[in-house]
Design a protein around this motif. Sequence first.
Motif, PDB file in Angstrom:
ATOM      1  N   GLU A 181       0.833  -1.192   0.000  1.00 14.76           N
ATOM      2  CA  GLU A 181       0.000   0.000   0.000  1.00 14.76           C
ATOM      3  C   GLU A 181       0.875   1.252   0.000  1.00 14.76           C
ATOM      4  O   GLU A 181       0.616   2.209  -0.734  1.00 14.76           O
ATOM      5  CB  GLU A 181      -0.928  -0.005   1.237  1.00 14.76           C
ATOM      6  CG  GLU A 181      -1.875   1.172   1.258  1.00 14.76           C
ATOM      7  CD  GLU A 181      -2.659   1.282   2.563  1.00 14.76           C
ATOM      8  OE1 GLU A 181      -2.756   0.288   3.313  1.00 14.76           O
ATOM      9  OE2 GLU A 181      -3.162   2.383   2.832  1.00 14.76           O
TER      10      GLU A 181
ATOM     11  N   GLU B 173      -5.927   2.093  -4.717  1.00 13.92           N
ATOM     12  CA  GLU B 173      -7.213   1.729  -4.087  1.00 13.92           C
ATOM     13  C   GLU B 173      -7.263   0.226  -3.783  1.00 13.92           C
ATOM     14  O   GLU B 173      -7.710  -0.189  -2.722  1.00 13.92           O
ATOM     15  CB  GLU B 173      -8.400   2.110  -4.998  1.00 13.92           C
ATOM     16  CG  GLU B 173      -8.600   3.602  -5.214  1.00 13.92           C
ATOM     17  CD  GLU B 173      -9.008   4.354  -3.943  1.00 13.92           C
ATOM     18  OE1 GLU B 173      -9.439   3.697  -2.968  1.00 13.92           O
ATOM     19  OE2 GLU B 173      -8.867   5.596  -3.920  1.00 13.92           O
ATOM     20  N   ALA B 174      -6.797  -0.587  -4.738  1.00 13.71           N
ATOM     21  CA  ALA B 174      -6.822  -2.041  -4.552  1.00 13.71           C
ATOM     22  C   ALA B 174      -5.906  -2.446  -3.399  1.00 13.71           C
ATOM     23  O   ALA B 174      -6.262  -3.299  -2.574  1.00 13.71           O
ATOM     24  CB  ALA B 174      -6.402  -2.739  -5.840  1.00 13.71           C
ATOM     25  N   SER B 175      -4.740  -1.816  -3.301  1.00 17.55           N
ATOM     26  CA  SER B 175      -3.791  -2.189  -2.243  1.00 17.55           C
ATOM     27  C   SER B 175      -4.328  -1.756  -0.876  1.00 17.55           C
ATOM     28  O   SER B 175      -4.114  -2.430   0.126  1.00 17.55           O
ATOM     29  CB  SER B 175      -2.419  -1.565  -2.501  1.00 17.55           C
ATOM     30  OG  SER B 175      -2.483  -0.165  -2.336  1.00 17.55           O
ATOM     31  N   LYS B 176      -5.053  -0.636  -0.861  1.00 21.90           N
ATOM     32  CA  LYS B 176      -5.647  -0.161   0.394  1.00 21.90           C
ATOM     33  C   LYS B 176      -6.697  -1.158   0.887  1.00 21.90           C
ATOM     34  O   LYS B 176      -6.795  -1.456   2.062  1.00 21.90           O
ATOM     35  CB  LYS B 176      -6.297   1.204   0.143  1.00 21.90           C
ATOM     36  CG  LYS B 176      -6.179   2.144   1.298  1.00 21.90           C
ATOM     37  CD  LYS B 176      -6.479   3.573   0.893  1.00 21.90           C
ATOM     38  CE  LYS B 176      -7.873   3.744   0.313  1.00 21.90           C
ATOM     39  NZ  LYS B 176      -8.249   5.168   0.166  1.00 21.90           N
ATOM     40  N   LYS B 177      -7.467  -1.685  -0.076  1.00 15.00           N
ATOM     41  CA  LYS B 177      -8.517  -2.644   0.257  1.00 15.00           C
ATOM     42  C   LYS B 177      -7.896  -3.937   0.802  1.00 15.00           C
ATOM     43  O   LYS B 177      -8.323  -4.457   1.828  1.00 15.00           O
ATOM     44  CB  LYS B 177      -9.354  -2.911  -0.996  1.00 15.00           C
ATOM     45  CG  LYS B 177     -10.590  -3.731  -0.785  1.00 15.00           C
ATOM     46  CD  LYS B 177     -11.570  -3.540  -1.942  1.00 15.00           C
ATOM     47  CE  LYS B 177     -12.657  -4.603  -1.910  1.00 15.00           C
ATOM     48  NZ  LYS B 177     -12.259  -5.869  -2.580  1.00 15.00           N
ATOM     49  N   LEU B 178      -6.859  -4.432   0.104  1.00  9.37           N
ATOM     50  CA  LEU B 178      -6.184  -5.658   0.550  1.00  9.37           C
ATOM     51  C   LEU B 178      -5.607  -5.486   1.950  1.00  9.37           C
ATOM     52  O   LEU B 178      -5.684  -6.385   2.792  1.00  9.37           O
ATOM     53  CB  LEU B 178      -5.041  -6.018  -0.400  1.00  9.37           C
ATOM     54  CG  LEU B 178      -5.439  -6.629  -1.735  1.00  9.37           C
ATOM     55  CD1 LEU B 178      -4.199  -6.913  -2.577  1.00  9.37           C
ATOM     56  CD2 LEU B 178      -6.236  -7.924  -1.512  1.00  9.37           C
ATOM     57  N   SER B 179      -5.043  -4.324   2.195  1.00  3.85           N
ATOM     58  CA  SER B 179      -4.437  -4.089   3.481  1.00  3.85           C
ATOM     59  C   SER B 179      -5.488  -4.030   4.602  1.00  3.85           C
ATOM     60  O   SER B 179      -5.265  -4.549   5.694  1.00  3.85           O
ATOM     61  CB  SER B 179      -3.556  -2.850   3.367  1.00  3.85           C
ATOM     62  OG  SER B 179      -3.481  -2.146   4.524  1.00  3.85           O
ATOM     63  N   SER B 180      -6.657  -3.447   4.311  1.00  3.50           N
ATOM     64  CA  SER B 180      -7.661  -3.424   5.383  1.00  3.50           C
ATOM     65  C   SER B 180      -8.301  -4.800   5.575  1.00  3.50           C
ATOM     66  O   SER B 180      -8.683  -5.164   6.686  1.00  3.50           O
ATOM     67  CB  SER B 180      -8.697  -2.313   5.173  1.00  3.50           C
ATOM     68  OG  SER B 180      -9.559  -2.642   4.130  1.00  3.50           O
ATOM     69  N   GLU B 181      -8.363  -5.590   4.498  1.00  2.00           N
ATOM     70  CA  GLU B 181      -8.856  -6.969   4.656  1.00  2.00           C
ATOM     71  C   GLU B 181      -7.880  -7.792   5.501  1.00  2.00           C
ATOM     72  O   GLU B 181      -8.282  -8.557   6.379  1.00  2.00           O
ATOM     73  CB  GLU B 181      -9.048  -7.635   3.289  1.00  2.00           C
ATOM     74  CG  GLU B 181     -10.309  -7.172   2.590  1.00  2.00           C
ATOM     75  CD  GLU B 181     -10.340  -7.540   1.094  1.00  2.00           C
ATOM     76  OE1 GLU B 181     -11.294  -7.114   0.430  1.00  2.00           O
ATOM     77  OE2 GLU B 181      -9.415  -8.235   0.624  1.00  2.00           O
TER      78      GLU B 181
END
Length: 185
Positions: A75, A166-174
């Motif tokens: 991220e 945006e995709a990396s932010k989502k993966l990190s919060s998951e």
Amino acid sequence: MSTSETTTHDRGPCPCGNGTIIQHVTTQDNPWSSADSSYSIDCEECRNKWHRENEAPFFVLRSSETEHIAARQQEGAAYAAFDALSERLIADYFLSFPAKNKAREHAEMERLNLTSMTYRQYLAHRRSEESVASACDGRRNIDWILDQAAACGMQSKAAELLDRYEASKKLSSEAARRIERWRIA
Ligand SMILES: [Zn+2]
């Protein structure tokens, strides 16, 4: 000279169930110190697998953090790539901005919703040799950033960097949601 007394308390089972969480309470024999409390795990297996950070009311499973740490790095890298382009676009815009005066620059940043700085903060920022663009955060006005990118033929590059961020932010919060914690009773 002061003396202290440490007492230990059983705070329930460890995560695997074969040992115990132990609380150590140290009380100083004077009226101005408050009691110090720490926790340890009386279980060979859990002691290595779990750790407690600062004053957190829980232990964290080390192995469950690994994925999140890697995701946070991704991220950070994705953000840096987007931010480099965004900062360049902002810098170019203000280079061609007609008024070379800090009040007008700041007013323009506010009009475009690019900064969270007050005018005083902006003046201090510039006095410490910081750039105009570094007072701004392109994420505050993505549409404008994409418009600026389009104006110099970089729209697809900007969109791609933004998607990756945006995709990396989502993966990190998951991954953050998969961190296992053991609440101290
Ligand atoms: Zn255990």
